[in-house]
Scaffold this motif. Structure first.
Motif, PDB file in Angstrom:
ATOM      1  N   VAL A 451      46.453  13.806  76.090  1.00  0.00           N
ATOM      2  CA  VAL A 451      46.305  12.394  75.707  1.00  0.00           C
ATOM      3  C   VAL A 451      46.947  11.486  76.745  1.00  0.00           C
ATOM      4  CG1 VAL A 451      46.868  10.681  73.946  1.00  0.00           C
ATOM      5  CG2 VAL A 451      46.192  12.979  73.267  1.00  0.00           C
ATOM      6  N   LEU A 452      48.130  11.849  77.239  1.00  0.00           N
ATOM      7  CA  LEU A 452      48.807  11.006  78.224  1.00  0.00           C
ATOM      8  C   LEU A 452      47.987  10.861  79.497  1.00  0.00           C
ATOM      9  CD1 LEU A 452      52.467  12.320  77.817  1.00  0.00           C
ATOM     10  CD2 LEU A 452      51.469  10.246  76.860  1.00  0.00           C
ATOM     11  N   VAL A 453      47.355  11.950  79.929  1.00  0.00           N
ATOM     12  CA  VAL A 453      46.520  11.891  81.126  1.00  0.00           C
ATOM     13  C   VAL A 453      45.315  10.980  80.896  1.00  0.00           C
ATOM     14  CG1 VAL A 453      44.914  13.260  82.501  1.00  0.00           C
ATOM     15  CG2 VAL A 453      47.233  14.078  82.138  1.00  0.00           C
ATOM     16  N   ALA A 454      44.675  11.126  79.749  1.00  0.00           N
ATOM     17  CA  ALA A 454      43.504  10.289  79.463  1.00  0.00           C
ATOM     18  C   ALA A 454      43.881   8.812  79.421  1.00  0.00           C
ATOM     19  CB  ALA A 454      42.876  10.726  78.141  1.00  0.00           C
ATOM     20  N   LEU A 455      44.985   8.482  78.767  1.00  0.00           N
ATOM     21  CA  LEU A 455      45.414   7.084  78.692  1.00  0.00           C
ATOM     22  C   LEU A 455      45.905   6.560  80.038  1.00  0.00           C
ATOM     23  CD1 LEU A 455      47.387   7.028  75.303  1.00  0.00           C
ATOM     24  CD2 LEU A 455      45.059   6.249  75.737  1.00  0.00           C
ATOM     25  N   LEU A 471      34.169   8.168  79.862  1.00  0.00           N
ATOM     26  CA  LEU A 471      33.761   9.577  79.839  1.00  0.00           C
ATOM     27  C   LEU A 471      34.630  10.417  80.766  1.00  0.00           C
ATOM     28  CD1 LEU A 471      29.866   9.306  79.766  1.00  0.00           C
ATOM     29  CD2 LEU A 471      31.373  10.079  77.926  1.00  0.00           C
ATOM     30  N   ALA A 472      34.968   9.856  81.941  1.00  0.00           N
ATOM     31  CA  ALA A 472      35.812  10.601  82.872  1.00  0.00           C
ATOM     32  C   ALA A 472      37.196  10.847  82.279  1.00  0.00           C
ATOM     33  CB  ALA A 472      35.912   9.843  84.195  1.00  0.00           C
ATOM     34  N   ALA A 473      37.786   9.810  81.680  1.00  0.00           N
ATOM     35  CA  ALA A 473      39.105   9.966  81.069  1.00  0.00           C
ATOM     36  C   ALA A 473      39.053  10.936  79.889  1.00  0.00           C
ATOM     37  CB  ALA A 473      39.628   8.602  80.613  1.00  0.00           C
ATOM     38  N   TYR A 474      38.007  10.816  79.072  1.00  0.00           N
ATOM     39  CA  TYR A 474      37.844  11.715  77.935  1.00  0.00           C
ATOM     40  C   TYR A 474      37.694  13.156  78.419  1.00  0.00           C
ATOM     41  CZ  TYR A 474      35.873  13.481  73.516  1.00  0.00           C
ATOM     42  OH  TYR A 474      35.627  14.184  72.358  1.00  0.00           O
ATOM     43  N   LEU A 603      40.547   9.249  70.318  1.00  0.00           N
ATOM     44  CA  LEU A 603      40.721   9.222  71.771  1.00  0.00           C
ATOM     45  C   LEU A 603      39.646   8.361  72.428  1.00  0.00           C
ATOM     46  CD1 LEU A 603      42.250  10.216  74.242  1.00  0.00           C
ATOM     47  CD2 LEU A 603      40.795  12.267  74.250  1.00  0.00           C
ATOM     48  N   VAL A 604      38.413   8.480  71.970  1.00  0.00           N
ATOM     49  CA  VAL A 604      37.337   7.637  72.511  1.00  0.00           C
ATOM     50  C   VAL A 604      37.636   6.164  72.252  1.00  0.00           C
ATOM     51  CG1 VAL A 604      34.885   7.074  72.347  1.00  0.00           C
ATOM     52  CG2 VAL A 604      35.613   9.456  72.276  1.00  0.00           C
ATOM     53  N   VAL A 605      38.061   5.831  71.042  1.00  0.00           N
ATOM     54  CA  VAL A 605      38.368   4.435  70.708  1.00  0.00           C
ATOM     55  C   VAL A 605      39.512   3.917  71.572  1.00  0.00           C
ATOM     56  CG1 VAL A 605      39.176   2.911  68.881  1.00  0.00           C
ATOM     57  CG2 VAL A 605      37.485   4.669  68.364  1.00  0.00           C
ATOM     58  N   TRP A 619      46.403   4.399  68.761  1.00  0.00           N
ATOM     59  CA  TRP A 619      45.215   5.246  68.782  1.00  0.00           C
ATOM     60  C   TRP A 619      45.502   6.549  69.534  1.00  0.00           C
ATOM     61  CZ3 TRP A 619      41.294   4.864  65.694  1.00  0.00           C
ATOM     62  CH2 TRP A 619      40.892   3.618  65.200  1.00  0.00           C
ATOM     63  N   GLY A 620      46.293   6.473  70.587  1.00  0.00           N
ATOM     64  CA  GLY A 620      46.633   7.681  71.339  1.00  0.00           C
ATOM     65  C   GLY A 620      47.406   8.682  70.514  1.00  0.00           C
TER      66      GLY A 620
END
Length: 689
Positions: A451-455, A471-474, A603-605, A619-620
């Protein structure tokens, strides 16, 4: 400390390409251990339906030999080819009337006994029947257990002498095992049944007696499997348990253990019988379940394909009539064998082959674990952390003061080194608990890191670039979580874990810690905008309102329900159970609800919306429920690796779709609100905020 980090949208502390390369390297290091596991899992592909002997015995009590053979033929034609035969105990003879408890063993009050057996003190007195051979066998069993505390006498009667036996010093002997009924074994084999020998749950005698009984039973029946439906023999006596395990290995007997719930002694036996453990699942047939056999069939198949079960043990309720029990068992067995999912076939129970990775494979998996921990630690370096500081007292100061400082590399390195030392100790000593601690640390770190990497993939981009960047972050967050799951699976690739004898340590911690870690990191980065503040606990307490307390209780209640409903024995409402069964049938293996319908949509939101800082981290924290659950899927070591990957893929895709729908609905709602207000806004301002 202020700046980009405090908003959670700064340049990532570790280059994203380096994170992706680290994930690929960790997967490569895990491959050797995973390959040995997959090779073993592919060999467990049979599912056998067995019936407990006690139910069959009850049905046959009032039937002649012809009726018994007809019943056996009906059961074998339906697919019940195996019968589980247990030892005869004193309680069974008490229930059948072959013995009557005059004193003790559930008897209230006293009855007439021979003068030789009358006396003070606690005792059990049993009466047999004239000329019955059962009584002699009971006396032999009681003398084996209680020695010279057993006394026998008779009373005259018109039909002949009536035998009595007294056991001094005990008020209940109903649980004493008398061994296997040899005649019973011969009859079952004669009508075409395979036999699985059930071990007694409690053995007070020496192991030599149990070895003789088991040896005689398997020689008469040709059985290759023994079953433990309760605690394994000598579970509290390691030396005797080791000797009995060696006997089973010498006779080349497989040991079947239940798949749900810990079985006392299973870890000891599994460690000494690698490659000879069969997973069994008990199917209770009650009045209610007979009316809904579909659910039993689905769950029997689920046990076979998801938990490596190779033996389904059907146990009808004594409350069922013989005719209804026969009908229910026959239909259940017939449908279970006829509708087997792909990858399973009907056949005798199969043991999980031994999986013991060599030193090179263990070192590679340990290296992958250290790599995941290193990336997670590097990502946290620089996180603003409040440290207490000593200030001169001022009139405005009401208590101790705190100031923000960046988390130093040294502190992270110390934690990383400590986990590394624990892993080295596990490799040197062979202590499984140390290995499990390393596994838990990696699981929590990797699930949080996803989650931290995606955010952390920089600030939300412009609307025209939003879908691709989201999409890349997800995808990167999912890659980190999946990599962590594969590393955890590699660390758990050994026989005692794959057969469920040693469950994963810290499931509840894994499910709760990543959301908590993400929430704390978010709170630290959001709150670091103030360089220094004074802590006044009294002032904080004065600001607390009833709705704050209610909100806190609601959060704690939700967290408690989230933990209680997790696991094989977790609670779940009826509609959800029905939906699980439907998804199992439609998708072969169902996605986990915490991932597909909660964590990954969140995570998408979090990624797609132009949220302010605090809602983004909220949300994270919810999204971390999904990554934690995904890693926990791979910590179900008894589940085949291919199914873990398939289940995770379903969750990732469904979560992406559900999250996209939520974002689309929210944006449409914001547009409608803006039009109705007559406001003129830029496209970027229409996104969630």
């Amino acid at each position: 400390m202020t700046g980009p980090l405090s908003s959670g949208c700064s340049r990532p502390p570790v280059p994203l390409r380096l994170v992706a390369l680290a994930c690929l390297l960790a997967i490569a290091l895990s491959v050797p251990a995973l390959l040995s596991r997959v090779a073993a899992e592919r060999q467990v592909d049979t599912l056998d339906v067995a019936l407990v002997d006690s139910a069959l015995r009850t049905w046959e009590d009032a039937r002649d030999v012809g009726d018994q053979r007809a019943l056996a033929t009906r059961l074998t034609d339906a697919g019940v080819r195996t019968v589980v035969v247990g030892m005869v105990s004193v309680s069974e003879h008490l229930q059948s009337g072959a013995l009557v408890a005059v004193v003790g063993s559930g008897r209230r009050g006293r009855g007439p006994v021979p003068k030789e057996l009358a006396g003070p003190g606690p005792a059990t007195v049993l009466r047999g029947r004239t000329g019955d051979q059962v009584f002699a066998r009971v006396v032999d069993g009681l003398r084996r257990e209680f020695g010279d505390r057993v006394t026998v006498a008779t009373r005259p009667s018109p039909a002949g002498p009536v035998p009595y036996v007294r056991v001094d010093g005990t008020k209940d002997v109903s649980g004493v095992s008398l061994g296997y009924d040899v005649d019973r074994l011969r009859r079952l084999v004669a009508v075409g049944f395979r036999v699985v020998v059930a071990l007694p749950t409690a053995v007070e005698s020496r192991p030599s007696w149990l070895r003789r009984e088991v040896d005689r039973a398997v020689r008469l029946t040709g059985s290759t499997t023994v079953l433990a439906l309760g605690p394994l023999p000598f579970a509290d006596r390691p030396a005797d348990a080791a000797a009995f395990a060696e006997f089973l290995a010498a006779r080349r007997l497989d040991l079947a253990v239940p798949d749900l719930g810990p079985t006392p002694g299973a870890a000891l036996y599994a460690a000494r019988l690698p490659g000879r453990i069969v997973r069994a699942h008990v199917v209770p047939v009650t009045r209610q379940s007979v009316r809904d056999l579909d659910r039993l069939v689905v769950r029997g198949h689920r046990a076979g394909k998801e938990r490596g079960v190779s033996l389904l043990v059907v146990r009808p309720s004594p409350a069922l009539s013989p005719a209804r029990a026969t009908d229910g068992v026959s239909e259940l067995a017939s449908r279970t064998r006829a509708e087997l999912p792909a990858g399973l076939r009907a056949g005798p129970p199969t043991a999980m082959p031994a999986v013991e990775p060599g030193l090179a494979s263990q070192l590679a998996a340990f290296g992958a674990a250290l790599l995941v921990l290193a990336v997670a630690g590097a990502w946290l370096v620089g996180t603003p952390v409040p440290f207490p500081t000593v200030l001169k007292r001022r009139a405005s100061s009401a208590g101790p003061s705190l100031e923000w400082r960046a988390l130093p590399r040294g502190a992270v390195a110390v934690v990383w080194a400590a986990v590394g030392l624990i892993g080295v100790g596990a490799l040197v000593s062979g202590r499984l608990v140390l290995w499990q601690l390393v596994t838990l640390a990696v699981a929590v770190a990797g699930a949080s890191l996803g989650v931290l990497v995606a955010l952390g993939m920089s600030e939300p981009p412009a609307p025209q670039r939003l879908p691709r960047r989201t999409l890349a972050a997800y995808g990167l967050g999912v890659l980190v979580a999946t990599t962590t799951g594969l590393v955890v699976a590699a660390l758990g690739s050994r026989s005692v874990m794959l057969v469920g004898a040693v469950p994963f340590l810290g499931v509840k911690v894994l499910l709760l810690a990543p959301p908590l870690v993400v929430a704390v990191v978010g709170a630290l980065r959001v709150g670091s905008g103030t360089p220094r503040w004074t802590v006044d606990l009294a002032a904080v307490a004065r600001r607390v309102r009833p709705h704050h307390v209610l909100a806190a209780l609601a959060v704690l209640g939700a967290a408690g329900y989230y933990l209680v409903r997790s696991g094989n024995s977790g609670i779940a409402p009826g509609p959800e159970l029905w939906l699980r069964d439907a998804l199992d049938q439609a998708l072969y293996v169902r996605p986990r609800f915490k991932e597909a319908f909660l964590g990954f949509p969140a995570l998408v939101v979090a990624l797609a919306g132009r949220w302010t800082t605090l809602p983004r981290w909220m949300w994270g924290a919810v999204a971390a429920v999904g990554t934690a659950s995904l890693v926990d899927t791979f910590a179900h070591f008894h589940m085949p690796l291919a199914l873990e990957l398939l289940r995770s893929a379903y969750s990732v895709v469904i979560g992406l779709v559900v999250g996209s729908l939520i974002v689309w609905w929210w944006r449409g709602r914001k547009k409608d609100a803006d039009v109705s207000d007559g406001a003129v806004r830029s496209p970027a301002e229409v996104s969630p905020s």
